[in-house]
Design a protein around this motif. Sequence first.
Motif, short mmCIF file in Angstrom:
data_model
loop_
_atom_site.label_atom_id
_atom_site.label_comp_id
_atom_site.label_asym_id
_atom_site.label_seq_id
_atom_site.Cartn_x
_atom_site.Cartn_y
_atom_site.Cartn_z
N MET A 32 0.81 -1.22 0.00
CA MET A 32 0.00 0.00 0.00
C MET A 32 0.84 1.27 0.00
SD MET A 32 -3.05 1.02 2.63
CE MET A 32 -1.95 1.06 4.05
N THR A 33 1.91 1.28 0.79
CA THR A 33 2.71 2.49 0.95
C THR A 33 3.33 2.98 -0.35
OG1 THR A 33 3.17 1.95 3.26
CG2 THR A 33 4.63 3.52 2.20
N PRO A 34 4.02 2.11 -1.13
CA PRO A 34 4.59 2.61 -2.38
C PRO A 34 3.53 3.17 -3.33
CG PRO A 34 5.54 0.48 -1.82
CD PRO A 34 4.41 0.72 -0.89
N VAL A 35 2.38 2.47 -3.41
CA VAL A 35 1.31 2.96 -4.29
C VAL A 35 0.81 4.31 -3.81
CG1 VAL A 35 -1.04 2.50 -5.10
CG2 VAL A 35 0.61 0.63 -4.96
N MET A 36 0.56 4.40 -2.50
CA MET A 36 0.06 5.65 -1.95
C MET A 36 1.08 6.77 -2.05
SD MET A 36 -3.07 5.24 -0.93
CE MET A 36 -3.31 6.59 0.20
N LEU A 37 2.35 6.45 -1.81
CA LEU A 37 3.39 7.46 -1.89
C LEU A 37 3.52 8.03 -3.30
CD1 LEU A 37 6.36 6.15 0.31
CD2 LEU A 37 5.14 8.30 0.57
N VAL A 38 3.65 7.12 -4.25
CA VAL A 38 3.82 7.57 -5.65
C VAL A 38 2.59 8.34 -6.11
CG1 VAL A 38 4.07 6.81 -8.03
CG2 VAL A 38 5.40 5.70 -6.23
N ALA A 39 1.40 7.76 -5.84
CA ALA A 39 0.17 8.42 -6.28
C ALA A 39 -0.01 9.77 -5.58
CB ALA A 39 -1.02 7.52 -6.02
N SER A 40 0.30 9.81 -4.27
CA SER A 40 0.13 11.06 -3.52
C SER A 40 1.05 12.15 -4.05
CB SER A 40 0.41 10.83 -2.04
OG SER A 40 -0.53 9.95 -1.49
N TYR A 41 2.31 11.81 -4.30
CA TYR A 41 3.25 12.82 -4.78
C TYR A 41 2.91 13.26 -6.20
CZ TYR A 41 6.17 12.32 -0.65
OH TYR A 41 6.62 12.33 0.64
N VAL A 42 2.39 12.33 -7.00
CA VAL A 42 1.94 12.72 -8.35
C VAL A 42 0.79 13.72 -8.25
CG1 VAL A 42 0.80 11.90 -10.44
CG2 VAL A 42 2.75 10.64 -9.51
N MET A 43 -0.17 13.42 -7.36
CA MET A 43 -1.31 14.31 -7.19
C MET A 43 -0.90 15.64 -6.57
SD MET A 43 -3.66 12.59 -8.58
CE MET A 43 -5.09 13.61 -8.19
N ILE A 44 0.12 15.59 -5.68
CA ILE A 44 0.64 16.83 -5.09
C ILE A 44 1.24 17.71 -6.17
CG2 ILE A 44 2.54 17.71 -3.67
CD1 ILE A 44 1.90 15.47 -1.67
N LEU A 45 2.04 17.10 -7.05
CA LEU A 45 2.62 17.86 -8.17
C LEU A 45 1.52 18.39 -9.09
CD1 LEU A 45 5.68 15.59 -9.05
CD2 LEU A 45 5.79 17.94 -8.24
N TYR A 46 0.50 17.57 -9.30
CA TYR A 46 -0.61 17.99 -10.17
C TYR A 46 -1.36 19.18 -9.56
CZ TYR A 46 -5.17 17.77 -12.49
OH TYR A 46 -6.33 18.10 -13.16
#
Length: 585
Positions: free
Chosen positions: A136-150
Amino acid sequence: MKLIFKYLGHYKGWCLLDFLSVFGFALTELGIPTLMAKMIDGGVMKNDTGYIHKMWLTILIISFIGVTGIILLGYCCARISSNVTADMRSDVFARAQSFSDTEFGKFGVSSMITRTNNDAFQVQMFLNMLLRTALMTPVMLVASYVMILYASVKLSLIVAATIPIIVLGVVIVARLSKPISEKQQDSQDGMNRITRENLTGIRVVRAFTNDKYEEKRFAGENEQYASCSKKMFLLMQLTQPAFFLIMNIASVLIYWRGAQLLGIGQLQIGQLTAFVVYLFHAMMSTMLFCTVFMMYPRAAVSAHRIQQVLDTVPLVRDPVGGLQMQKPVRDLTFDHVTFVYPDGDEPVLQDVSFSVRVGQTIAFVGSTGSGKSTLVNLIPRFYDVTGGSIQINGTDIREYSLSSLRGAMGFIPQKAFLFHGTIADNIRFGKEDASKEEVEHAAKVAQAYDFIMEKPGGFDETIEENSVNTSGGQRQRLSIARAVVRQPQIYVFDDSFSALDFRTDANLRRALHSETQNAIVAIVAQRVSTILDADCIVVLNEGKVVGMGTHQQLLRTCPIYYEIAASQLTEAELQESAGEGGNAE
């Protein structure tokens, strides 16, 4: 980690389902903030009721997917971690069954219990957390940072600055916790050892009024364990607030910078709201990942201790393609046998040779420490000879499979041991499918039938823990019955008559004589009266054979045997048993 991944390979399907459930959860946690931002900026701000209702319906559907995903994730984690731990414990127990006395001496019984129970539990807790977060953590981390950049590139710089600080903190905590975990598990071993010794030897402790000494000894080990635990808990408790402090500082900076961007029109309210949620998920995912790393040192110590057991190759091993023993057994031969304990320097047995045929009884006598018990322990391969060979039917016993070799024997140890269960169950331990008649017959031969029938439950009477409801002589007779019921080809009695009175001893030997006509009988005895009728008596002294023959022959030719006999028999009994020809004096 290698040990964990080895067992995880058995549950690939469940791991895949666990991985898919993570995406369902991530879709909910990251999709809803985005929809909320659009609803605020595109619906609420424009007072578009239809758009708001449409977005709420979409959010409801995604929420249902997320709830399903998190329930499935929890179920998969619990199932996989529990099954992996069960497999691990089974493998440790199975490996322990293959250990010789040497390996048990190396690890210790208390440590083996800790490794099977507590260490496996530590791995289970880590694995459960790992399955919940590692996917869960890698998925959430990557997705969260992508959404943060977005959402906002400028605000994302604040988040990026906190990552090196958190990673550095994780590394420091991992380094500090590993040695503490090692000491903690060693202290757990010590407490188990002291507890086991105290409970087993409680009568000795009370007889010598050493209760306070035992309490002090346990308190010292317990204090060391508590000290390690307090250090570990303190380290963990300090780490969590520190990470939250970093998160809060980052949040304050984001709100401050976000307010500035709102003021100049470079950011919308919905975007800021979504950004804060993404930040929360990113930080929480990072913290969860850190928690896994903080748990890792202790789990790694436990996994290493389990791996040590699994990697240990027993000194006594089942031969590849081992032979099946051909019955009936015709003879047992010791051919220049020498034995040195693996951790010893001097031979315990030196150049021992003798042979005994079916229908014969061979006995071993000698002073304490002369190697009698060691000698008979070599027959079922509890240890392997250092030099020479032991042969059955002319074949080295190391060529037979262990199950075939030991299946042909009835071994009665020096210290009689009974298992928790009924008397009948304990006798049937020698032969699982023994009939009621066979059990009763074995009990009669062992002179145990009368005292069994005097008990309220008879053969269904329960043997309590540590056999506290049986006497030493009763335990010995039940152990003998356990061997008799399997009708072995070779009987090995390792000082198994020591707790019997002379009358019971004589009756038992008389009953055994008719029972063992087609078997080989090996007896270690302290009483000369027990072995008067033996076909061959081997006299040992400091591991060497100093006399061999019948009772009458040894009285005339072996001074050491004569001394042993003279210390137990009257002069009249000596003269009567010696017959013609005088003695060795």
